[in-house]
Design an enzyme around this catalytic site. Structure first.
Site, PDB file in Angstrom:
ATOM      1  N   GLY A  77       0.761  -1.244   0.000  1.00 29.39           N
ATOM      2  CA  GLY A  77       0.000   0.000   0.000  1.00 29.39           C
ATOM      3  C   GLY A  77       0.789   1.289   0.000  1.00 29.39           C
ATOM      4  O   GLY A  77       0.198   2.373  -0.096  1.00 29.39           O
ATOM      5  N   GLU A  83       4.285  -6.565   1.731  1.00 28.30           N
ATOM      6  CA  GLU A  83       3.809  -6.913   0.389  1.00 28.30           C
ATOM      7  C   GLU A  83       3.734  -5.693  -0.513  1.00 28.30           C
ATOM      8  O   GLU A  83       2.661  -5.350  -1.021  1.00 28.30           O
ATOM      9  CB  GLU A  83       2.411  -7.535   0.495  1.00 28.30           C
ATOM     10  CG  GLU A  83       2.311  -8.740   1.389  1.00 28.30           C
ATOM     11  CD  GLU A  83       0.875  -9.172   1.634  1.00 28.30           C
ATOM     12  OE1 GLU A  83      -0.066  -8.407   1.331  1.00 28.30           O
ATOM     13  OE2 GLU A  83       0.694 -10.275   2.141  1.00 28.30           O
ATOM     14  N   PRO A  84       4.835  -5.005  -0.741  1.00 27.38           N
ATOM     15  CA  PRO A  84       4.760  -3.836  -1.610  1.00 27.38           C
ATOM     16  C   PRO A  84       4.552  -4.242  -3.063  1.00 27.38           C
ATOM     17  O   PRO A  84       5.142  -5.228  -3.521  1.00 27.38           O
ATOM     18  CB  PRO A  84       6.132  -3.164  -1.432  1.00 27.38           C
ATOM     19  CG  PRO A  84       7.057  -4.284  -1.055  1.00 27.38           C
ATOM     20  CD  PRO A  84       6.211  -5.285  -0.292  1.00 27.38           C
ATOM     21  N   ARG A 141       2.945  -1.536  -5.823  1.00 29.52           N
ATOM     22  CA  ARG A 141       3.142  -0.249  -6.485  1.00 29.52           C
ATOM     23  C   ARG A 141       4.493   0.386  -6.140  1.00 29.52           C
ATOM     24  O   ARG A 141       5.179   0.915  -7.005  1.00 29.52           O
ATOM     25  CB  ARG A 141       2.019   0.691  -6.047  1.00 29.52           C
ATOM     26  CG  ARG A 141       1.927   1.979  -6.850  1.00 29.52           C
ATOM     27  CD  ARG A 141       0.921   2.937  -6.184  1.00 29.52           C
ATOM     28  NE  ARG A 141      -0.358   2.330  -5.936  1.00 29.52           N
ATOM     29  CZ  ARG A 141      -1.388   2.340  -6.799  1.00 29.52           C
ATOM     30  NH1 ARG A 141      -1.272   2.957  -7.947  1.00 29.52           N
ATOM     31  NH2 ARG A 141      -2.526   1.749  -6.495  1.00 29.52           N
ATOM     32  N   ARG A 186      -6.081   3.365 -15.411  1.00 32.79           N
ATOM     33  CA  ARG A 186      -6.164   4.097 -14.140  1.00 32.79           C
ATOM     34  C   ARG A 186      -6.875   5.452 -14.260  1.00 32.79           C
ATOM     35  O   ARG A 186      -7.709   5.764 -13.397  1.00 32.79           O
ATOM     36  CB  ARG A 186      -4.781   4.248 -13.502  1.00 32.79           C
ATOM     37  CG  ARG A 186      -4.120   2.891 -13.176  1.00 32.79           C
ATOM     38  CD  ARG A 186      -2.850   3.033 -12.364  1.00 32.79           C
ATOM     39  NE  ARG A 186      -3.126   3.530 -11.043  1.00 32.79           N
ATOM     40  CZ  ARG A 186      -2.966   4.766 -10.637  1.00 32.79           C
ATOM     41  NH1 ARG A 186      -2.470   5.670 -11.439  1.00 32.79           N
ATOM     42  NH2 ARG A 186      -3.283   5.106  -9.421  1.00 32.79           N
ATOM     43  N   TYR A 191     -10.118   5.285 -11.950  1.00 34.60           N
ATOM     44  CA  TYR A 191     -10.019   5.952 -10.641  1.00 34.60           C
ATOM     45  C   TYR A 191      -9.888   7.464 -10.771  1.00 34.60           C
ATOM     46  O   TYR A 191      -9.570   8.126  -9.793  1.00 34.60           O
ATOM     47  CB  TYR A 191      -8.756   5.513  -9.889  1.00 34.60           C
ATOM     48  CG  TYR A 191      -8.446   4.062  -9.800  1.00 34.60           C
ATOM     49  CD1 TYR A 191      -9.347   3.166  -9.225  1.00 34.60           C
ATOM     50  CD2 TYR A 191      -7.212   3.576 -10.222  1.00 34.60           C
ATOM     51  CE1 TYR A 191      -9.011   1.825  -9.105  1.00 34.60           C
ATOM     52  CE2 TYR A 191      -6.874   2.246 -10.099  1.00 34.60           C
ATOM     53  CZ  TYR A 191      -7.789   1.376  -9.544  1.00 34.60           C
ATOM     54  OH  TYR A 191      -7.450   0.055  -9.415  1.00 34.60           O
ATOM     55  N   CYS A 217     -13.853   3.831 -28.282  1.00 29.07           N
ATOM     56  CA  CYS A 217     -15.183   4.423 -28.379  1.00 29.07           C
ATOM     57  C   CYS A 217     -15.850   4.545 -27.025  1.00 29.07           C
ATOM     58  O   CYS A 217     -16.841   3.865 -26.745  1.00 29.07           O
ATOM     59  CB  CYS A 217     -16.040   3.580 -29.308  1.00 29.07           C
ATOM     60  SG  CYS A 217     -15.206   3.262 -30.844  1.00 29.07           S
ATOM     61  N   GLU A 218     -15.278   5.346 -26.157  1.00 26.37           N
ATOM     62  CA  GLU A 218     -15.843   5.622 -24.832  1.00 26.37           C
ATOM     63  C   GLU A 218     -15.395   7.036 -24.489  1.00 26.37           C
ATOM     64  O   GLU A 218     -14.227   7.375 -24.681  1.00 26.37           O
ATOM     65  CB  GLU A 218     -15.246   4.701 -23.751  1.00 26.37           C
ATOM     66  CG  GLU A 218     -15.472   3.229 -23.919  1.00 26.37           C
ATOM     67  CD  GLU A 218     -16.862   2.767 -23.540  1.00 26.37           C
ATOM     68  OE1 GLU A 218     -17.572   3.488 -22.815  1.00 26.37           O
ATOM     69  OE2 GLU A 218     -17.231   1.673 -23.988  1.00 26.37           O
ATOM     70  N   TYR A 272       0.104  -1.364 -12.076  1.00 25.74           N
ATOM     71  CA  TYR A 272      -1.304  -1.343 -12.461  1.00 25.74           C
ATOM     72  C   TYR A 272      -1.494  -0.687 -13.829  1.00 25.74           C
ATOM     73  O   TYR A 272      -2.494  -0.016 -14.076  1.00 25.74           O
ATOM     74  CB  TYR A 272      -2.160  -0.673 -11.367  1.00 25.74           C
ATOM     75  CG  TYR A 272      -1.952  -1.340 -10.024  1.00 25.74           C
ATOM     76  CD1 TYR A 272      -2.442  -2.613  -9.786  1.00 25.74           C
ATOM     77  CD2 TYR A 272      -1.189  -0.729  -9.017  1.00 25.74           C
ATOM     78  CE1 TYR A 272      -2.208  -3.259  -8.584  1.00 25.74           C
ATOM     79  CE2 TYR A 272      -0.953  -1.366  -7.803  1.00 25.74           C
ATOM     80  CZ  TYR A 272      -1.465  -2.635  -7.605  1.00 25.74           C
ATOM     81  OH  TYR A 272      -1.241  -3.270  -6.416  1.00 25.74           O
TER      82      TYR A 272
HETATM   83  C1  PLP Z   1      -2.835  -5.274  -3.915  1.00 26.16           C
HETATM   84  C2  PLP Z   1      -2.281  -5.877  -2.702  1.00 26.16           C
HETATM   85  C3  PLP Z   1      -0.993  -5.541  -2.265  1.00 26.16           C
HETATM   86  C4  PLP Z   1      -0.141  -4.517  -2.966  1.00 26.16           C
HETATM   87  O1  PLP Z   1      -0.669  -3.242  -2.895  1.00 26.16           O
HETATM   88  P1  PLP Z   1       0.208  -2.000  -3.366  1.00 26.16           P
HETATM   89  O2  PLP Z   1      -0.649  -0.841  -3.096  1.00 26.16           O
HETATM   90  O3  PLP Z   1       0.490  -2.183  -4.820  1.00 26.16           O
HETATM   91  O4  PLP Z   1       1.453  -2.004  -2.550  1.00 26.16           O
HETATM   92  C5  PLP Z   1      -0.502  -6.174  -1.157  1.00 26.16           C
HETATM   93  N1  PLP Z   1      -1.226  -7.099  -0.473  1.00 26.16           N
HETATM   94  C6  PLP Z   1      -2.481  -7.436  -0.862  1.00 26.16           C
HETATM   95  C7  PLP Z   1      -3.219  -8.454  -0.084  1.00 26.16           C
HETATM   96  C8  PLP Z   1      -3.036  -6.846  -1.978  1.00 26.16           C
HETATM   97  O5  PLP Z   1      -4.277  -7.186  -2.341  1.00 26.16           O
END
Ligand code: PLP
Length: 418
Positions: free
Chosen positions: A242, A276-277, A279, A315, A319, A345-346, A374
């Site tokens: 995140g 869990e990076p 992005r 994106r 978003y 075509c949108e 992404y």
């Molecule tokens: C999408 C996701 C991530 C990675 O999120 P980022 O914002 O890209 O760092 C990590 N863990 C889980 C469970 C996710 O669904």
């Protein structure tokens, strides 16, 4: 008159210098994704170093960019993988990530996916509901094994990011409440076929403030302490991903501060931290190159029509995300604001709105910055458009890492029709 923005960016340096980008576009045409593999390595090392000295496992979230070469690059740096489908698990294995470094997450796992993940023997399966936990138990029983699991706990914290990428509020579909998690752990602890080894949270994406992450970590660490007191031996504290990247002028979370704050919430606990990076590791390491087809002006509006579209980078349409867009090369003339749109075509097919650009003509190249995460992984074939080619640049060396899709590729599964 508005101040003229500069037509360069620190993101267009090193392997993503305009010279190299022009060379890549010339060789492989557009739309083209280009990634700087040395920069990916730098981001990974920074992250690793921030948690240095502690038992840590970085599990790259494959969904951000699941190109096999990108995964293999991270595997060579000893990264693990956070996967959300069996397909992603197979990609991770194929790219050289050990099964002991693979986590399987996601809200809707299917039986065949759970079964195969158990047979492969991934590090653990992250369960997101009580029903799923029971499903995993049943499948483990049929295989005569005990499944290593964790529970995704929803800490009900607002990550202060876009609502579509917020996942840790009680109204989101992800994870279970702290109370429910506790029941699930007690159940798993007693089961012959379940072995609770981890605890997990992930509250959203593109997070730029530390506070929500710290508060989540505190809440989940308190739950962990209560589980340990019950002799449920959790070994992995999984803090999710995140962490945000630069799209415009964000103040980013410093990984070192992040690590210190997380470590503070875990004082006295002997657990391996899993991060869990997604992005963060790749977002700022890629650009999407597109070519100008035409300019078109209405009375009040200037459109630049390019060969890249929402099927390449969704994106902005999905978003309302902002990406900086810069022309490559030397330009003359007054800047004025334009919407950068694709051929689809949108009306929602755009890459940027009100972007200040000089007068452009057919064949000019534009770089859509911060497109490493992404981007390609969310690309589609809408309007029967083949997906873009992908290129890696490492130490100035340009390599094709995914061919451009052809019409033949697109119809390959429909060859026998009625
Ligand atoms: C999408 C996701 C991530 C990675 O999120 P980022 O914002 O890209 O760092 C990590 N863990 C889980 C469970 C996710 O669904």
């Amino acid at each position: 008159m508005k101040e003229l923005p500069s037509l360069n960016s620190p993101l267009l340096e090193g392997n993503l210098s305009p010279t190299l980008l022009l060379e890549a576009a010339c060789k492989y045409q557009t739309p083209l994704y280009v990634y700087d593999f040395d920069r990916i390595e730098d981001f990974y090392q920074q992250f690793k170093l921030a948690f240095g000295g502690r038992k840590t496992l970085i599990c790259y979230a494959l969904k951000a960019n699941s190109n096999l070469s990108v995964i293999a690059k991270l595997a060579s740096l000893e990264s693990g993988a956070d996967c959300v489908s069996l397909g992603e698990i197979k990609r991770a294995l194929m790219a050289g990530i050990s099964k002991y470094k693979i986590i399987y997450s996601g809200v809707g796992k299917q039986d065949y996916e759970i079964k195969e993940a158990l047979e492969i023997g991934v590090l653990f399966i992250n369960t997101e509901s009580n029903e799923e936990l029971l499903r995993v138990e049943k499948i483990a029983q049929s295989l005569g094994i005990s499944a290593r699991i964790s529970v995704r706990v929803n800490p009900d914290i607002n990550p202060q990011t876009h609502p579509y990428i917020s996942t840790g509020l009680k109204e989101n579909k992800f994870g279970v409440s702290i109370e429910e998690a506790k029941k699930m752990y007690l159940y798993a602890h007693k089961s012959k076929y379940l072995e609770p080894v981890g605890i997990h949270f992930h509250i959203g994406s593109q997070i730029t403030k530390l506070q929500p992450l710290i508060e989540s970590s505190q809440k989940i660490a308190a739950l962990l302490r209560s589980l340990l007191a019950l002799k449920i031996e959790i070994k992995f504290f999984d803090i999710g991903g995140g962490i945000g990247v630069v799209y415009s002028d964000e103040n980013l979370i410093n990984p070192y501060d992040y690590a210190q704050e997380i470590l503070n919430t875990l004082r006295g606990l002997d657990v391996t931290i899993i991060c869990e990076p997604g992005r963060y590791l790749v977002g700022n390491c890629g650009v999407l190159l597109v070519k100008v087809l035409y300019e078109k002006a209405h009375l009040y509006k200037r459109f630049v029509i390019v060969d890249g579209a929402m099927n390449d980078l969704i994106r902005p349409s999905l978003y309302n995300a902002y990406h900086q867009i810069l022309p490559l090369g030397d330009y003359q003339g007054q800047l004025s604001e334009a919407d950068i749109v694709g051929p689809i075509c949108e009306s929602s097919d755009y890459l940027g709105k009100n972007i200040p650009l000089p007068p452009l003509k057919n064949g000019d190249l534009l770089a859509v910055l911060s497109s490493g995460a992404y981007g390609f992984s969310m690309a589609s074939n809408y309007n029967t458009r083949g997906r873009a080619a992908e290129v890696a640049i490492q130490k100035g060396q340009i390599s094709l890492i995914r061919k451009r899709e052809t019409f033949e590729d697109l119809i390959a599964l429909e060859k026998e029709f009625l």
